[in-house]
Motif scaffolding. Sequence first.
Motif, mmCIF file in Angstrom:
data_model
loop_
_atom_site.group_PDB
_atom_site.id
_atom_site.type_symbol
_atom_site.label_atom_id
_atom_site.label_comp_id
_atom_site.label_asym_id
_atom_site.label_seq_id
_atom_site.Cartn_x
_atom_site.Cartn_y
_atom_site.Cartn_z
ATOM 1 N N GLY A 56 11.475 -2.212 6.625
ATOM 2 C CA GLY A 56 10.306 -3.022 6.300
ATOM 3 C C GLY A 56 9.111 -2.790 7.189
ATOM 4 N N SER A 57 9.229 -1.881 8.171
ATOM 5 C CA SER A 57 8.090 -1.584 9.045
ATOM 6 C C SER A 57 6.967 -0.933 8.245
ATOM 7 N N ARG A 58 5.739 -1.162 8.662
ATOM 8 C CA ARG A 58 4.600 -0.592 7.953
ATOM 9 C C ARG A 58 4.597 0.935 8.100
ATOM 10 N N PHE A 59 4.249 1.609 6.991
ATOM 11 C CA PHE A 59 4.353 3.066 6.888
ATOM 12 C C PHE A 59 3.113 3.575 6.178
ATOM 13 N N VAL A 60 2.427 4.550 6.782
ATOM 14 C CA VAL A 60 1.183 5.070 6.223
ATOM 15 C C VAL A 60 1.252 6.593 6.167
ATOM 16 N N VAL A 61 1.070 7.155 4.985
ATOM 17 C CA VAL A 61 1.001 8.615 4.857
ATOM 18 C C VAL A 61 -0.363 9.076 5.365
ATOM 19 N N LEU A 62 -0.362 10.079 6.230
ATOM 20 C CA LEU A 62 -1.593 10.587 6.830
ATOM 21 C C LEU A 62 -2.039 11.827 6.065
ATOM 22 N N GLY A 63 -3.154 11.702 5.368
ATOM 23 C CA GLY A 63 -3.682 12.814 4.592
ATOM 24 C C GLY A 63 -5.186 12.895 4.710
ATOM 25 N N GLY A 64 -5.784 13.676 3.834
ATOM 26 C CA GLY A 64 -7.226 13.887 3.880
ATOM 27 C C GLY A 64 -8.043 12.655 3.573
ATOM 28 N N ALA A 65 -7.422 11.635 2.973
ATOM 29 C CA ALA A 65 -8.161 10.417 2.647
ATOM 30 C C ALA A 65 -8.457 9.576 3.889
#
Length: 218
Positions: A56-65
């Motif tokens: 349930g930990s916060r997860f963020v995909v790191l991309g060009g956005a």
Amino acid sequence: MLDGANVAAVETPSGRWEVLQWAECRLTGPGRYRLTRLLRGQAGSDADATGPVPAGSRFVVLGGALVPLGLAPAARGQPQVLRVGPQARAPTDPSWRRLAFTSEAVAARPLAPVHPRLRRLANGDLRLTWIRRTRLDGDAWEQAEVPLGEEREAYALDILDAGGGVRRTLTLDSPSATYPAAAQQADFGGPVARLSFALHQLSAACGRGAPLRSSLDA
């Protein structure tokens, strides 16, 4: 993955963010994926990769956005307020959100040193050495030593007791430290057989960098 793809950040229990990469991704259900063959502690976040991350930990995909905010150095440590929302709508629209945060300049702090070595000298002193890292042009194999990346070379070495409390702090200007036998006697009542410590490279702008935490037998 080895060329820099498949990158994400996950929030750790301490509130910091670990950067990781994955080699394989499998859809397991609506909006659910299983990531395997992970590379953890990437992009200098190894000091924050201290153990399992709860479900349930916060997860963020790191991309060009995602792009840097571009905050000035003077904003470090200062409370900031952002308003975030759809570009096509006015900032007064209810879809916009207010976010408050304090910039910690984590990406600018020195990386944790590596490869600590400890030995006892003939007089009973302990000699600790290590290798520093850099965020500045450190990838070239031809270099005998990576660039410093700071105004000057400096370290803070915390000598820890069994409970993690700080018994003594040494400030140093080179990648080595001597813990005298007399100081061991004053701190622990005798020679230290196993030295526990936290080592930080220092930055004039950010203070203490990420720690190298270790326990070594003398």
